[in-house]
Each structure stands twice: as structure tokens, then as C-alpha cells.
Motif scaffolding. Structure first.
Motif, PDB file in Angstrom:
ATOM      1  N   PHE B 107       0.923  -1.313   0.046  1.00 36.99           N
ATOM      2  CA  PHE B 107      -0.217   0.000   0.023  1.00 36.99           C
ATOM      3  C   PHE B 107       0.962   1.137  -0.204  1.00 36.99           C
ATOM      4  N   ILE B 108       1.985   1.173   0.919  1.00 38.30           N
ATOM      5  CA  ILE B 108       2.918   2.402   0.950  1.00 38.30           C
ATOM      6  C   ILE B 108       3.620   2.417  -0.440  1.00 38.30           C
ATOM      7  N   ILE B 110       2.668   1.625  -3.441  1.00 33.47           N
ATOM      8  CA  ILE B 110       1.820   2.068  -4.479  1.00 33.47           C
ATOM      9  C   ILE B 110       1.481   3.511  -4.282  1.00 33.47           C
ATOM     10  N   ASN B 111       1.131   3.976  -3.015  1.00 36.30           N
ATOM     11  CA  ASN B 111       0.136   5.144  -2.756  1.00 36.30           C
ATOM     12  C   ASN B 111       1.264   6.142  -2.283  1.00 36.30           C
ATOM     13  N   ALA B 112       2.405   5.950  -1.881  1.00 34.90           N
ATOM     14  CA  ALA B 112       3.161   6.827  -1.329  1.00 34.90           C
ATOM     15  C   ALA B 112       3.258   8.143  -2.289  1.00 34.90           C
ATOM     16  N   SER B 113       3.192   9.478  -1.477  1.00 32.25           N
ATOM     17  CA  SER B 113       3.131  10.571  -2.479  1.00 32.25           C
ATOM     18  C   SER B 113       4.690  10.921  -2.831  1.00 32.25           C
ATOM     19  N   LYS B 115       8.254   9.595  -3.958  1.00 30.16           N
ATOM     20  CA  LYS B 115       8.967   8.585  -4.842  1.00 30.16           C
ATOM     21  C   LYS B 115      10.181   8.066  -3.961  1.00 30.16           C
ATOM     22  N   LEU B 117      10.561   7.718  -0.504  1.00 27.88           N
ATOM     23  CA  LEU B 117      10.287   6.831   0.322  1.00 27.88           C
ATOM     24  C   LEU B 117      10.188   5.433  -0.300  1.00 27.88           C
ATOM     25  N   LEU B 121      12.311   1.921   0.662  1.00 30.86           N
ATOM     26  CA  LEU B 121      11.644   0.975   0.856  1.00 30.86           C
ATOM     27  C   LEU B 121      11.913  -0.242   0.174  1.00 30.86           C
ATOM     28  N   ASP B 126      15.114  -5.043  -1.331  1.00 31.29           N
ATOM     29  CA  ASP B 126      15.893  -5.680  -2.306  1.00 31.29           C
ATOM     30  C   ASP B 126      17.031  -6.127  -1.721  1.00 31.29           C
ATOM     31  N   TYR B 171       9.905 -10.949  -0.304  1.00 30.12           N
ATOM     32  CA  TYR B 171       9.555 -11.950  -1.449  1.00 30.12           C
ATOM     33  C   TYR B 171       8.285 -11.610  -1.595  1.00 30.12           C
ATOM     34  N   TYR B 180      -0.258  -6.605  -8.791  1.00 30.83           N
ATOM     35  CA  TYR B 180      -0.859  -5.183  -9.197  1.00 30.83           C
ATOM     36  C   TYR B 180      -0.686  -5.019 -10.384  1.00 30.83           C
ATOM     37  N   SER B 197     -10.364   6.294  -4.019  1.00 25.69           N
ATOM     38  CA  SER B 197      -9.017   6.480  -3.988  1.00 25.69           C
ATOM     39  C   SER B 197      -8.442   5.923  -2.757  1.00 25.69           C
ATOM     40  N   GLY B 198      -7.032   5.925  -2.795  1.00 21.55           N
ATOM     41  CA  GLY B 198      -6.195   5.959  -1.500  1.00 21.55           C
ATOM     42  C   GLY B 198      -6.643   4.283  -0.954  1.00 21.55           C
ATOM     43  N   TRP B 199      -6.827   4.309   0.476  1.00 18.37           N
ATOM     44  CA  TRP B 199      -6.963   3.199   1.243  1.00 18.37           C
ATOM     45  C   TRP B 199      -8.214   2.265   0.655  1.00 18.37           C
TER      46      TRP B 199
END
Lengths: 351, 291
Positions: B107-108, B110-113, B115, B117, B121, B126, B171, B180, B197-199
């Protein structure tokens, strides 16, 4: 994908990450100062003070630490190279068997894949190690095959200068690229070189064997287990590739009265290769990473040397962690770049 | 004296106190029951949050059963867990938690405002994916106690547990992100048109489809995890493989090493096969729409 509603979430997460990292670094600093540890890589140039018995690059006690790390790395690479070659050949045979038109051959491959995929690799490594140690004879009544000995400490082979191997290693290249005359010429030459070169034979003493080269029993167990385990995965990957080929290809080949093996070799495999190649390289990467399990049976691979021996001997935990991380990340980075390059559709079109 | 039953007992329970073994048996029995319940929930299309509550509740229940609390059940140290039960429980305690964590981190990502962050992560996970699990287990037992307050004592088993969760999570995130990508862009456009949108979008549109798309890959990762729990032997925990090594080093059992390896291999084969079969059932029941 950027959503302005979640700016607050990002800020909170940033703060949380910074907070966690700061707390961890301060705790680390506290521990380091409390235990009187020091951080630095200059110890790598110091005298190591331990021998590694089973290496391809010799390491002795008076050599520095970096040489030990290097010999461990070379050990890992050689285990991975042998494992990859054996696993690919076995996996290819299993995948071809899995698509065969006979039920018995098909079920042999199915049973093999089912068993070896579902048993942990570490169990297999320890099993083969225990099996080899207990079934092979002691040194004083070793099996003798020609000038080589098979004992429960390893396989001892006569050796010669490594340069002699170069024409033999390059031989397959000429045969694969259909330069048969050059290949035959080269093989005659290499047989001649092998016949006339100076061989160093292993000599059977009372309690041990000296001279010659050897594959240790740990090396043998590790390579056998790794290649048998990975072969089952490679067989699955290749079978997936074969199944992605349209059934028209199989039927056309059958209509042209091409035999099963020839059909696989000349019709299916060239088409399936670009499909399964990325997944195959991924399995190679897995095999290389799994080679670090040699630490369980005491094989001095890269991880065994760095984390096992050097860490215990010098107590430099953080430095060793850093080195292992950097080396594995680099290996991973290069192979992933390669995988993404060859799985690019543009590359596939030219195959 | 050769005694198969006591050997099997040692292989499966190890050093766990004799009086409390029924608790461990109960905890192990809960695992297939949970699996069946999950299929039941999917079949009746219960809300995802009910499944979440059920999962967390059963996790807590097995944890309570195996280590006790001192008041109702006699308390046992977490480090006394050993044998095959340790393998199974470690897998059971890390698989659902890692999946939930991975869903949250997706979720973070995909949705983080910001880039950066998502980049940091992604870099962290990785790094985890590029290292073999042995190195992570080995180093985390050394470095995790250093990263926390000196008053907080982290045992080897806890370090191994945390490592397994993060390893599996790394993984699973990759699988989820792939799933996704597989969602048709019409879905995103429709969500936008409806003002979701969002959550809410993630929870009601993305996640159910992601879970469904990623099921085969998820199950094979879970099977890999069950097998990988044997690696805790290398950091000195007495799991089934460690106990097996102890067992065949004794004189009485020395000559039966092949049999013991075959028994252990068969048990793991059975567990993995059952997990694969469960995955097939889950796939079949979650295949709504199709006949």
C-alpha cells in the motif's frame, strides 16, 4: 499513482524511518563503545593465522585475511559452476522426460521432481554428507580406480599443470559451433599433451594420502545435493517453457516423422529457450546463494570463511557483515541486470 | 537400546517439557484447522477483516499454548521449543504475519506521495532478497541485539523469527507488486471515475484482485518458507534437523541414519504437499465468476 491524500502518511513514515534509523545507530554506537569494539577494514591486511584445507587458491596461516576471503569466494564460484552444469543437464533430461509420450518415463520424472522439490535442501545436503562419510571406505582400504583413490575423506586424483586443461575446456566450443575439423585436430593434440605431460599421482600412506589433487567429501556432498535439488526446479522451469510452445509445433513435427529427441532438440528447444531463460538464470542465482549452506557441513565457501572462521577468529562482526552484504548484492545486481536484459522483448525477437 | 518411539518423540518435540506436550500437539492441530477455516471464509466470501482477526487470534492462541502465561498455563521459555514443532510453528508464525506486512508495505509503495520513500523501502527489501537466508539468520543473531536497547534481550529464536518474517515479506512484496501490475487499467480508471482512491481503493479494488492473481506464486513461496525453517539449525537452534543430527550421533541410532533422514524427509514432503494441495483448493474456491 501519486496521491496527494497520502502526503501526511508519507511524512509520518519518513519521520518513523528516520527515528528508527537514528535509534538503531545510537544503540549500535552504545554497544560498540561498551564492548570496546573498533570499526575498520585495515585488519584485512594482517596475518590470518589459520589454514584452509580445501581450497583452489591456497591459503595458509601466514597469509593475510583478504586471501582467505578470496579463496572462499573462489570455492563458492567453483561449487556454483559445477552445480549449474550438472543441474542444467539433469534438469534438461528430466524436462524432456516429462513431456515424453511414455507414461513410465513421464512418471519417473514427476516422482523425482515431486520428491526433490518438497524436501529441504539442508536435509539433502546433510543426508548426502552422512551417506558419503559412512559408505565410502577409510583411507587405508580405499577404492582404487586407475591412479585415483576414493575414500571417505574425498576423491584423490592425479594432477598435472592446469594449462593442459585449456584445449580440453575449449573443445566443446568448436563442436557446438560445428567446426568439426578444428575440434578433431584439437582433441588429437590434447590427447597427446595429456599423454606426454608430467602427472603427479596421489600416494597412499599409512593414515593419509599425499600429493595429487582432491575433491573433498564436503565439496562432493554439497555439489551433489545442490545439483539434484536445483535440477528439479530447472526441470519445472523448462517444462513450463515447453508447455508455452503451441501444440501445433509438436503435431507438425510428428507429422513430419521427426523422432521425439530430434523434435525436442531442433524444434521445441530453440523456441522454448528465450521463454525459460530468465527463470533459468534466476535458478542459477538461487543455486549460487544456496551454496552458502556449505557452512552446515563445514565446507569453506565464501560465507563459511567470512562468517564462520574469520568472524570467530577476529571478532569483526560488523565488517564481515558489510563485506558479505556488498559481495552478494553485487552478484545479485549483475545477474538481475543480465536477466532483465535478456528478458526484454527486443532481445527475444532476435533469437 | 533402540527405541523408535522415543526417537520420533525427540525428533518432533525435542527438549520441550514432557508434561506440556499436549499443548504443543494442540497448537500443531490448530494449523490445519486454520487452513480449512480460511478456505471456508473464502468460499462464503466473508470480509477480509474477519479473516485477519481470525488469523491474528489463532496466532496468539498458538503462541499462548506453546509458551504459556504463568497463570493458566505453566510458562515455558520460547527457546525450549524444538523439534519438528519448532519448524512448523516458526513457519506458521511467520507466513501470515509476513503476508499482512507485505500487503501493508505494498500500500505504501503503491500510494506513497514521495517517490524517495518507495525507493528506500524498495532498496531495503531488495537488499534482503539479494542475501541468502543463512547469512541473514546468522548475522541477525549477532546484530539485532546490538540494534536495540541493551536492556532488551533478544534470544536467538526471536531473532530467527524476525528474520524469517522480513525475508518472506521481501519476496511476498515482489509477488504482490507483480500481481498489482496484472490488474487491468480499466479497474483503476473506473475507481477514479467513482471517486474511490487511497486506502479504500487499495482495500476494496486492488487487494482482492492482487491476492487472487498472486495465489500460485504465494503458495510456492510459503512452501519454500516451510523448507527454509530448517536453516535455523545453522544458528544453533534445536529444530528437527538439529535434533536428527544429535540423534544419529548417538551410538544406538548411529546405523539407522538413512531411516531417520527418510522419516524427516517424508514428514517435510508431506507438509509441503499438503500446503500445495491447500493452495489448489484455495485457488479453486477463490475462482469466482468462472465455472
Amino acid at each position: 499513482m501519486i496521491n496527494s491524500n497520502h502526503r501526511i502518511l508519507s511524512i509520518v513514515l519518513w519521520l518513523a524511518i528516520f527515528g528508527i534509523i537514528t535509534a538503531m545507530i545510537s544503540n549500535l554506537h552504545l554497544h560498540i563503545s561498551r564492548q570496546n569494539l573498533e570499526f575498520g577494514f585495515d585488519f584485512l591486511l594482517q596475518r590470518s593465522g589459520f589454514d584452509i584445507g580445501d581450497t583452489w587458491i591456497t591459503h595458509q596461516a601466514n597469509m593475510p585475511y583478504w586471501n582467505a576471503i578470496l579463496s572462499g569466494l573462489v570455492n563458492t564460484i567453483i561449487v556454483a559452476a559445477f552445480g549449474i552444469v550438472i543441474a542444467t543437464l539433469l534438469g534438461l533430461v528430466l524436462a524432456i522426460m516429462a513431456k515424453a509420450p511414455f507414461v513410465i518415463i513421464k512418471s519417473v520424472s514427476d516422482v523425482y521432481i515431486n520428491i526433490f522439490r518438497n524436501i529441504p535442501l539442508l536435509v539433502q545436503i546433510l543426508f548426502f554428507h552422512t551417506l558419503l562419510i559412512n559408505t565410502l571406505p577409510e583411507v587405508n582400504n580405499a577404492y582404487t580406480i586407475g591412479a585415483s583413490y576414493v575414500t571417505n575423506r574425498g576423491i584423490y586424483l592425479p594432477t598435472t599443470s592446469p594449462w593442459v586443461l585449456i584445449p580440453i575446456i575449449t573443445l566443446p566450443y568448436f563442436f557446438i559451433t560445428r567446426r568439426i575439423k578444428t575440434g578433431v585436430f584439437l582433441s588429437v593434440i590434447s590427447i597427446g599433451i595429456l599423454y606426454f605431460s608430467q602427472w603427479e599421482h596421489p600416494v597412499l600412506n599409512r593414515f593419509n594420502l599425499s600429493g595429487g589433487g582432491s575433491f573433498s567429501i564436503e565439496w562432493l556432498a554439497l555439489v551433489i545435493a545442490l545439483s539434484l535439488y536445483t535440477a528439479s526446479y530447472i526441470a519445472e522451469v523448462m517444462r513450463g517453457g515447453f508447455e508455452a510452445i503451441s501444440y501445433h509445433q509438436y503435431e507438425t513435427a510428428r507429422a513430419l516423422n521427426i523422432s521425439y529427441i530430434k523434435m525436442m532438440r531442433h524444434v521445441i528447444l530453440p523456441q522454448a529457450k528465450p521463454i525459460f531463460l530468465p527463470a533459468l538464470l534466476n535458478q542459477y542465482l538461487n543455486l549460487t546463494k544456496n551454496a552458502s549452506l556449505g557452512i552446515a557441513i563445514g565446507y569453506p565457501d565464501f560465507f563459511g570463511v567470512t562468517a564462520g572462521t574469520i568472524l570467530n577468529q577476529s571478532g569483526r562482526a560488523l565488517e564481515m557483515i558489510f563485506i558479505v552484504m556488498v559481495v552478494y548484492s553485487l552478484v545479485n545486481y549483475f545477474s538481475i541486470t543480465m536477466i532483465s536484459k535478456i528478458s526484454h522483448p527486443q532481445w527475444k525477437r532476435h533469437v | 537400546m533402540f527405541d523408535l518411539l522415543s526417537a520420533l518423540d525427540f525428533l518432533s518435540f525435542g527438549f520441550y517439557p514432557d508434561i506440556d506436550k499436549w499443548r504443543l500437539v494442540l497448537a500443531i492441530v490448530i494449523i490445519p484447522m486454520h487452513a480449512v477455516l480460511t478456505v471456508f471464509c473464502v468460499k462464503n466470501r466473508y470480509r477480509l477483516s474477519y479473516c485477519l482477526v481470525l488469523t491474528l487470534g489463532l496466532q496468539m492462541l498458538t503462541l499462548w499454548l506453546s509458551i504459556g502465561d504463568g497463570a493458566i498455563l505453566r510458562s515455558v521459555k520460547l527457546d525450549e521449543l524444538s523439534g519438528l514443532c519448532l519448524n512448523l510453528l516458526l513457519a506458521y508464525w511467520s507466513i501470515p504475519l509476513a503476508t499482512i506486512l507485505a500487503a501493508g508495505i505494498c500500500f505504501i509503495l503503491i500510494n506513497a506521495s514521495s517517490k524517495s520513500l518507495a525507493y528506500i523501502l524498495g532498496l531495503f527489501f531488495d537488499l534482503i532478497r539479494s542475501l541468502p537466508l543463512v547469512t541473514l539468520l546468522f548475522f541477525n543473531t549477532l546484530i539485532l541485539p546490538m540494534l536495540f536497547n541493551p536492556k532488551l534481550i533478544i534470544t536467538r529464536l526471536e531473532a530467527a523469527w524476525i528474520t524469517l518474517i522480513f525475508f518472506l515479506c521481501a519476496y511476498t512484496i515482489q509477488i504482490f507488486l507483480g500481481a498489482y501490475e496484472a490488474i487491468s487499467y480499466h479497474q483503476h480508471e473506473s475507481a477514479k471515475a467513482l471517486g474511490i482512491s487511497g486506502w479504500k481503493k487499495y482495500r476494496h479494488i486492488d487487494l482482492p484482485q492482487m491476492l487472487k492473481h498472486s495465489l500460485p506464486a504465494l503458495i510456492s513461496t510459503y512452501i519454500g518458507m516451510i523448507k527454509d525453517t530448517t536453516l535455523v539449525m545453522i544458528i544453533g537452534l534445536a529444530d528437527s534437523l538439529g535434533n536428527l543430527q544429535l540423534l544419529i550421533s548417538r551410538n544406538a541410532y548411529k546405523h539407522y541414519y538413512i531411516e531417520f533422514f527418510f522419516i524427516l524427509g517424508f514428514l517435510f514432503w508431506l507438509t509441503c504437499t499438503l500446503c500445495g494441495w491447500w493452495g489448489k483448493q484455495l485457488e479453486r474456491t477463490s475462482n469466482y465468476g468462472k465455472t
